[in-house]
Design a protein around this motif. Sequence first.
Motif, PDB file in Angstrom:
ATOM      1  N   ARG A 330     -17.269 -14.886   1.448  1.00 55.85           N
ATOM      2  CA  ARG A 330     -17.220 -13.795   2.432  1.00 55.85           C
ATOM      3  C   ARG A 330     -16.159 -12.765   2.054  1.00 55.85           C
ATOM      4  NH1 ARG A 330     -18.262 -18.453   5.482  1.00 55.85           N
ATOM      5  NH2 ARG A 330     -20.164 -18.305   6.765  1.00 55.85           N
ATOM      6  N   GLY A 331     -16.232 -11.632   2.736  1.00 55.35           N
ATOM      7  CA  GLY A 331     -15.277 -10.558   2.497  1.00 55.35           C
ATOM      8  C   GLY A 331     -15.961  -9.310   1.996  1.00 55.35           C
ATOM      9  N   LEU A 332     -16.945  -8.832   2.767  1.00 62.04           N
ATOM     10  CA  LEU A 332     -17.738  -7.668   2.352  1.00 62.04           C
ATOM     11  C   LEU A 332     -16.868  -6.438   2.150  1.00 62.04           C
ATOM     12  CD1 LEU A 332     -20.788  -7.290   1.853  1.00 62.04           C
ATOM     13  CD2 LEU A 332     -20.981  -6.441   4.197  1.00 62.04           C
ATOM     14  N   GLY A 333     -15.823  -6.316   2.954  1.00 67.54           N
ATOM     15  CA  GLY A 333     -14.913  -5.179   2.806  1.00 67.54           C
ATOM     16  C   GLY A 333     -15.327  -3.997   3.660  1.00 67.54           C
ATOM     17  N   PRO A 334     -14.594  -2.894   3.568  1.00 64.69           N
ATOM     18  CA  PRO A 334     -14.836  -1.720   4.416  1.00 64.69           C
ATOM     19  C   PRO A 334     -16.001  -0.873   3.900  1.00 64.69           C
ATOM     20  CG  PRO A 334     -13.003  -1.279   2.941  1.00 64.69           C
ATOM     21  CD  PRO A 334     -13.425  -2.702   2.677  1.00 64.69           C
ATOM     22  N   VAL A 335     -17.196  -1.476   3.861  1.00 65.41           N
ATOM     23  CA  VAL A 335     -18.328  -0.832   3.178  1.00 65.41           C
ATOM     24  C   VAL A 335     -19.499  -0.510   4.095  1.00 65.41           C
ATOM     25  CG1 VAL A 335     -17.720  -2.071   1.063  1.00 65.41           C
ATOM     26  CG2 VAL A 335     -19.529  -2.975   2.533  1.00 65.41           C
ATOM     27  N   THR A 336     -19.430  -0.873   5.374  1.00 66.08           N
ATOM     28  CA  THR A 336     -20.624  -0.759   6.219  1.00 66.08           C
ATOM     29  C   THR A 336     -20.704   0.541   7.007  1.00 66.08           C
ATOM     30  OG1 THR A 336     -19.492  -1.890   8.045  1.00 66.08           O
ATOM     31  CG2 THR A 336     -20.725  -3.264   6.487  1.00 66.08           C
ATOM     32  N   GLU A 337     -19.619   1.288   7.086  1.00 57.43           N
ATOM     33  CA  GLU A 337     -19.573   2.459   7.970  1.00 57.43           C
ATOM     34  C   GLU A 337     -20.632   3.500   7.607  1.00 57.43           C
ATOM     35  OE1 GLU A 337     -18.319   3.359  11.319  1.00 57.43           O
ATOM     36  OE2 GLU A 337     -16.408   2.736  10.454  1.00 57.43           O
ATOM     37  N   VAL A 338     -20.786   3.786   6.335  1.00 57.59           N
ATOM     38  CA  VAL A 338     -21.739   4.820   5.908  1.00 57.59           C
ATOM     39  C   VAL A 338     -23.167   4.392   6.221  1.00 57.59           C
ATOM     40  CG1 VAL A 338     -22.673   6.072   3.927  1.00 57.59           C
ATOM     41  CG2 VAL A 338     -20.208   5.738   4.140  1.00 57.59           C
ATOM     42  N   GLY A 339     -23.531   3.166   5.833  1.00 60.85           N
ATOM     43  CA  GLY A 339     -24.882   2.692   6.087  1.00 60.85           C
ATOM     44  C   GLY A 339     -25.190   2.586   7.569  1.00 60.85           C
ATOM     45  N   TYR A 340     -24.207   2.152   8.359  1.00 57.62           N
ATOM     46  CA  TYR A 340     -24.415   2.055   9.800  1.00 57.62           C
ATOM     47  C   TYR A 340     -24.634   3.438  10.404  1.00 57.62           C
ATOM     48  CZ  TYR A 340     -23.779   0.708  14.665  1.00 57.62           C
ATOM     49  OH  TYR A 340     -23.958   0.503  16.008  1.00 57.62           O
ATOM     50  N   ASP A 341     -23.904   4.420   9.924  1.00 61.59           N
ATOM     51  CA  ASP A 341     -24.079   5.790  10.402  1.00 61.59           C
ATOM     52  C   ASP A 341     -25.478   6.297  10.046  1.00 61.59           C
ATOM     53  OD1 ASP A 341     -23.198   8.333  11.499  1.00 61.59           O
ATOM     54  OD2 ASP A 341     -23.115   9.042   9.439  1.00 61.59           O
ATOM     55  N   ILE A 342     -25.898   6.036   8.815  1.00 64.83           N
ATOM     56  CA  ILE A 342     -27.208   6.501   8.374  1.00 64.83           C
ATOM     57  C   ILE A 342     -28.320   5.892   9.218  1.00 64.83           C
ATOM     58  CG2 ILE A 342     -28.889   6.416   6.481  1.00 64.83           C
ATOM     59  CD1 ILE A 342     -26.346   6.292   4.596  1.00 64.83           C
ATOM     60  N   PHE A 343     -28.341   4.578   9.293  1.00 68.05           N
ATOM     61  CA  PHE A 343     -29.511   3.903   9.828  1.00 68.05           C
ATOM     62  C   PHE A 343     -29.471   3.723  11.353  1.00 68.05           C
ATOM     63  CE2 PHE A 343     -29.189   2.341   5.399  1.00 68.05           C
ATOM     64  CZ  PHE A 343     -30.329   2.973   4.931  1.00 68.05           C
ATOM     65  N   HIS A 344     -28.294   3.558  11.933  1.00 67.81           N
ATOM     66  CA  HIS A 344     -28.218   3.404  13.386  1.00 67.81           C
ATOM     67  C   HIS A 344     -28.025   4.750  14.076  1.00 67.81           C
ATOM     68  CE1 HIS A 344     -27.398   1.668  17.283  1.00 67.81           C
ATOM     69  NE2 HIS A 344     -26.307   2.423  17.359  1.00 67.81           N
ATOM     70  N   THR A 345     -26.979   5.476  13.695  1.00 64.23           N
ATOM     71  CA  THR A 345     -26.660   6.720  14.392  1.00 64.23           C
ATOM     72  C   THR A 345     -27.726   7.783  14.156  1.00 64.23           C
ATOM     73  OG1 THR A 345     -24.314   6.235  14.112  1.00 64.23           O
ATOM     74  CG2 THR A 345     -24.895   8.488  14.725  1.00 64.23           C
ATOM     75  N   ARG A 346     -28.178   7.918  12.906  1.00 65.54           N
ATOM     76  CA  ARG A 346     -29.105   9.002  12.578  1.00 65.54           C
ATOM     77  C   ARG A 346     -30.575   8.595  12.712  1.00 65.54           C
ATOM     78  NH1 ARG A 346     -26.526  10.935   6.799  1.00 65.54           N
ATOM     79  NH2 ARG A 346     -24.336  10.657   7.330  1.00 65.54           N
ATOM     80  N   MET A 347     -30.881   7.333  12.368  1.00 68.00           N
ATOM     81  CA  MET A 347     -32.280   6.931  12.293  1.00 68.00           C
ATOM     82  C   MET A 347     -32.675   5.920  13.372  1.00 68.00           C
ATOM     83  SD  MET A 347     -32.623   6.742   8.095  1.00 68.00           S
ATOM     84  CE  MET A 347     -34.427   6.662   8.088  1.00 68.00           C
ATOM     85  N   TRP A 348     -31.719   5.503  14.205  1.00 69.11           N
ATOM     86  CA  TRP A 348     -31.987   4.736  15.420  1.00 69.11           C
ATOM     87  C   TRP A 348     -32.464   3.307  15.157  1.00 69.11           C
ATOM     88  CZ3 TRP A 348     -31.246   6.784  20.438  1.00 69.11           C
ATOM     89  CH2 TRP A 348     -30.876   8.131  20.449  1.00 69.11           C
TER      90      TRP A 348
END
Length: 384
Positions: A330-348
């Motif tokens: 484990r330890g994905l790191g600070p890498v999810t913010e961009v993808g979460y913004d793309i797919f959740h915030t912008r694409m629902w």
Amino acid sequence: MASFVSGAFNHPGVFLDRAQLEFIRLNVNLGLDPWKSAYKDMMNSSLAALDRPATPFVNVECGSNSNPDIGCKAERQDALASYAMSLAWVITRNHTYADKAISYFNAWSYTLQSHNNSNAPLQSGWSGASWTRAAEIIRYTYNGWNATDVTQFENMFRNVYIPILINGSTSNGNWELVMMEAVQGMAVFINDEDVYNRAMSKFLLRVPAYIYLTSDGELPLSTPTNNLTTPAKIIKYWQYQTTFVDGLTQETCRDFAHTGYGLASIGHVAETARIQGNNLYPDNAARGQGPNGTDVQLGKRLRLSLELHSTYDGGAVPAPNWLCNGTIGRGLGPVTEVGYDIFHTRMWYNMPYTKNLTESQRPAGTNYLFLGWETLTHANNWVW
């Protein structure tokens, strides 16, 4: 070779465009969170200190795990420091920050001549990715960078970085992904359509060979250069994993940290491509441009991979026996913010595990390699 740019490049156009930069500036200055806290976190970093000196090297030599480390850490962190300064300039309009970023650019561009040893391509990718984000912002939002010095910085990209990056890598996939991220950004900065197209072509071959979809078949896809000609070779390259599910990556069973590097670069490149007029997120984008003429399906691969790894990264959900024999790093790191913004915030899309992991890690900081302050830059940044 396919063309991925129609007409002139958009500037600023590496990872963040002008509207997104304005969104960041407005929210920080209004005192709104998570942007205000993320900005404070960045400015409390040692990389954001105005009295921090640049430490350029003529020849950077980086072996495996940065051993030896002759300028490796210095180069990566000076590049990230310049990025912090460029963001601080955008937010405050204080020219001291812009001038500090320029001091890093000039120190390295008038000094650096080569990258050497086994990790040279990866080192060039990590540092280059940060340099391009920072330099693109300063060049196109500030008028204080001397034209001669800009040309010198362009020449550093052309002569020192691009030759060692452009042909890619057959190593673990995160190498080639960040290498193409760096080249793509450099191509935008130097306005070179041919270099941009070469980087994008190689990147689109690598993404489907890095993230698996069941539609790929019984076994993962491979890039033409990796010479994985038998099932045994493919399974070995995929860290001896034999059960393949949507979103699994070539490095999942290596560890989540390296997987995170690869996923981050995929999101970074896709953001720059979107700014340049090529939206790769829809499932029907980049058809036939993957290995053996397959569909890339970048958006679907990245979205499912983020959710898969976020499910197990926090530790609340144990790894099943079929996944890496039940043992994951484990330890994905600070890498999810961009993808979460793309797919959740912008694409629902509903991404509950990615949501939980992203919000629990805010404000996302830096990994001191090539990731930096993505809560500040991409939390709910829905501006298209």
